[in-house]
Each structure stands twice: as C-alpha cells, then as structure tokens.
Design a protein around this motif. Structure first.
Motif, mmCIF file in Angstrom:
data_model
loop_
_atom_site.group_PDB
_atom_site.id
_atom_site.type_symbol
_atom_site.label_atom_id
_atom_site.label_comp_id
_atom_site.label_asym_id
_atom_site.label_seq_id
_atom_site.Cartn_x
_atom_site.Cartn_y
_atom_site.Cartn_z
ATOM 1 N N SER A 1 0.733 -1.228 -0.124
ATOM 2 C CA SER A 1 0.143 0.065 0.027
ATOM 3 C C SER A 1 0.928 1.229 0.111
ATOM 4 C CB SER A 1 -0.924 -0.087 1.239
ATOM 5 O OG SER A 1 -0.259 -0.089 2.374
ATOM 6 N N TYR A 2 2.177 1.276 0.726
ATOM 7 C CA TYR A 2 2.714 2.566 0.746
ATOM 8 C C TYR A 2 3.881 2.397 -0.450
ATOM 9 C CZ TYR A 2 5.839 -0.859 3.145
ATOM 10 O OH TYR A 2 6.628 -1.978 3.639
ATOM 11 N N TRP A 3 4.094 1.439 -1.293
ATOM 12 C CA TRP A 3 5.002 1.440 -2.303
ATOM 13 C C TRP A 3 4.245 2.525 -3.516
ATOM 14 C CZ3 TRP A 3 6.433 -4.345 -3.203
ATOM 15 C CH2 TRP A 3 7.308 -4.784 -1.964
ATOM 16 N N ASP A 4 4.718 3.501 -3.796
ATOM 17 C CA ASP A 4 3.953 4.455 -4.520
ATOM 18 C C ASP A 4 4.883 5.176 -5.549
ATOM 19 O OD1 ASP A 4 5.138 6.221 -2.721
ATOM 20 O OD2 ASP A 4 3.526 6.987 -2.268
ATOM 21 N N HIS A 5 6.190 4.659 -5.346
ATOM 22 C CA HIS A 5 7.173 5.057 -6.567
ATOM 23 C C HIS A 5 6.948 4.520 -7.867
ATOM 24 C CE1 HIS A 5 10.912 6.622 -8.232
ATOM 25 N NE2 HIS A 5 10.870 5.178 -8.814
ATOM 26 N N TRP A 6 7.005 5.390 -8.933
ATOM 27 C CA TRP A 6 6.969 4.723 -10.294
ATOM 28 C C TRP A 6 7.832 5.499 -11.275
ATOM 29 C CZ3 TRP A 6 5.378 0.206 -11.240
ATOM 30 C CH2 TRP A 6 5.246 -0.261 -12.679
ATOM 31 N N SER A 7 8.648 5.005 -12.115
ATOM 32 C CA SER A 7 9.326 5.614 -13.160
ATOM 33 C C SER A 7 8.891 5.192 -14.578
ATOM 34 C CB SER A 7 10.836 5.278 -12.986
ATOM 35 O OG SER A 7 11.504 5.376 -14.093
ATOM 36 N N TYR A 8 8.332 5.910 -15.348
ATOM 37 C CA TYR A 8 8.182 5.432 -16.572
ATOM 38 C C TYR A 8 9.126 5.251 -17.446
ATOM 39 C CZ TYR A 8 3.086 6.564 -15.581
ATOM 40 O OH TYR A 8 1.987 6.594 -14.949
ATOM 41 N N ASP A 9 10.326 5.749 -17.065
ATOM 42 C CA ASP A 9 11.503 5.272 -18.047
ATOM 43 C C ASP A 9 11.677 3.876 -17.583
ATOM 44 O OD1 ASP A 9 12.049 7.881 -19.090
ATOM 45 O OD2 ASP A 9 13.299 8.443 -17.267
ATOM 46 N N ALA A 10 11.737 3.463 -16.310
ATOM 47 C CA ALA A 10 12.188 1.969 -15.964
ATOM 48 C C ALA A 10 10.816 1.167 -16.641
ATOM 49 C CB ALA A 10 11.996 1.889 -14.428
ATOM 50 N N GLN A 11 9.722 1.705 -16.573
ATOM 51 C CA GLN A 11 8.598 0.893 -17.331
ATOM 52 C C GLN A 11 8.838 0.797 -18.952
ATOM 53 O OE1 GLN A 11 4.623 2.124 -16.729
ATOM 54 N NE2 GLN A 11 3.865 1.496 -18.619
ATOM 55 N N ASP A 12 9.707 1.476 -19.563
ATOM 56 C CA ASP A 12 9.962 1.409 -20.903
ATOM 57 C C ASP A 12 11.009 0.150 -21.087
ATOM 58 O OD1 ASP A 12 8.489 3.598 -21.714
ATOM 59 O OD2 ASP A 12 10.026 4.666 -21.902
ATOM 60 N N MET A 13 11.838 -0.146 -19.920
ATOM 61 C CA MET A 13 12.681 -1.133 -19.805
ATOM 62 C C MET A 13 11.889 -2.730 -19.454
ATOM 63 S SD MET A 13 16.013 0.896 -18.367
ATOM 64 C CE MET A 13 16.940 -1.050 -18.637
ATOM 65 N N HIS A 14 11.170 -2.640 -18.606
ATOM 66 C CA HIS A 14 10.733 -3.993 -17.965
ATOM 67 C C HIS A 14 9.050 -4.052 -18.711
ATOM 68 C CE1 HIS A 14 8.232 -1.635 -15.213
ATOM 69 N NE2 HIS A 14 9.278 -1.079 -14.659
#
Length: 228
Positions: free
Chosen positions: A116-129
């Motif tokens: 519930s408290y994991w709210d970090h997100w990177s769209y650059d990382a999403q482009d990799m995984h």
C-alpha cells in the motif's frame, strides 16, 4: 598449475588470507615477508606454489594438497541459484516488482503486487521492463506470499546476483512481508572473484528490455559458459 593459482586468488579474495592458510593447514609453510612488499604474488616451484599477500607473509603450498582442499572450498560455495529482481526505478523508496530465480532443475518467477505504501514509479523504467503498475496490482502476488514461497524454495541457499542492488530489493520485499528471509543473496563476485565476474559480465547479452526471468537465465548461462 594455473587452476591452482586461480583457486588461490579467488579463495583469498573471498575468504581472506588467514582463513585460506587455516584451511590448508599442514600443507602450508609460512615465511617472513619484507615490509616493502605489497599485494598478491604467486610463483611455481615444481610441485609447490608460493604466495605472498600484503604484509601477511609468504606461504608455500603443496600443490596437490592445496588443489584438493581448495576444490572442496569452491565446490561448497559454487553458484547454483541465479536471481534477478526488476524494479520501478532506482530510488530510496523504490521496491521489487518482479523476481525470478533459475536453479538446478527448475525456475521460479512472479510479479509482485505493490504494498500500500509502495507508490514510487518511473516511466523510464517501465520502458525497460514493459510492466504497468495496473498489471502488477491485478496480476502480482502479495509480498508475504512471495516471501513465504521464496523461503520454502530456497531455504538455506545463497542466490547469485549480477547487481548488488538486488540485496536492497530483497530487504524491501521481506520488510513489507514482515518476515525474515531464510536464504541469502550475494553478488557473483562473492562466488568467483572480481576477475572471473568481469569475464562473466562480458558474456551477458546487451538488450534494451529487461525481465527478471530472462536476466536470471542469461546470468546462469554466462556463468556456465565461463566455466566450461
């Protein structure tokens, strides 16, 4: 005798000079070292190998005994389980979103549902995984379920990683799960030493996309190919 030299270098790097000397026991002859000499030095004299390491002194190993005992040490610490984590970016508040382990006779892979408290997100990382947060929420397993399954599968094992940050992802996962891991994650340098690890890294494929199972498989294959 080059295999003995490699064994000694890795063993000293991994376990320390004193531990290796103790392991070799009665095959060792210790001698005084000039205080001006530094570093690790090896030479071969017929059936003996002479090692100098920093200011610890000279030791002279009987090659046949040293080879046998060091082989046991290396076999005991041989990498057999290869792990990879994927994450939504590199940040202090980041976390693991996928984990995979390749091991003798099988593979383990799962997406991890964000706590519930994991709210970090990177769209650059999403482009990799290529994984969206919505996909993790809908298809991922809760952190406790993942932690419990990994403890069951890998109890008392040491998993080999190609990235020290994997130890951080492991800690974050088990902190969210509220339990302790019964296995360890160590960088490949801990198994084979820095030189061999560098050669294994050179064998890893270069690709834009990264998924945990593909990366764990690649590390397992690179390590196996290196020691053929």
């Amino acid at each position: 005798m080059q295999d003995v030299e490699s064994f000694l270098r890795i063993a000293i790097e991994r376990a320390g000079y004193a531990a290796v000397v103790e392991l070799l026991g009665d095959s060792v002859q210790e001698m005084e070292l000039d205080e001006n000499h530094k570093g690790l030095w090896l030479s071969f004299k017929k059936e003996r190998i002479v090692v100098r390491h920093d200011s610890s002194g000279f030791v002279c190993f009987k090659v046949d005994v040293a080879k046998e005992r060091l082989a046991l040490l290396h076999e005991a610490q041989k990498a057999t389980h290869f792990v990879d984590f994927e994450a939504p970016g590199i940040a202090p508040d980041s976390y693991a979103l996928e984990v995979a382990v390749v091991f003798p006779g099988g593979e383990y892979q799962t997406l991890i549902k964000p706590a519930s408290y994991w709210d970090h997100w990177s769209y650059d990382a999403q482009d990799m995984h290529y994984l969206s947060r919505e996909q993790l929420i809908n298809q991922g397993q809760p952190s406790l379920a993942v932690a419990q399954e990994m403890n069951r599968l890998f109890d008392d094992k040491t998993l080999c990683s190609d990235n020290p940050v994997d130890c951080f992802w492991l800690d974050v996962l088990f902190e969210a799960a509220g339990i302790e891991p019964t296995f360890a994650v160590q960088p490949i340098e801990s198994f084979v030493g820095r030189d061999a690890a560098g050669e294994i890294y050179d064998r890893l494929p270069v690709r834009k996309g990264h998924r945990a199972l593909q990366d764990a498989q690649a590390l397992s294959k690179a390590a196996a190919d290196h020691f053929k």
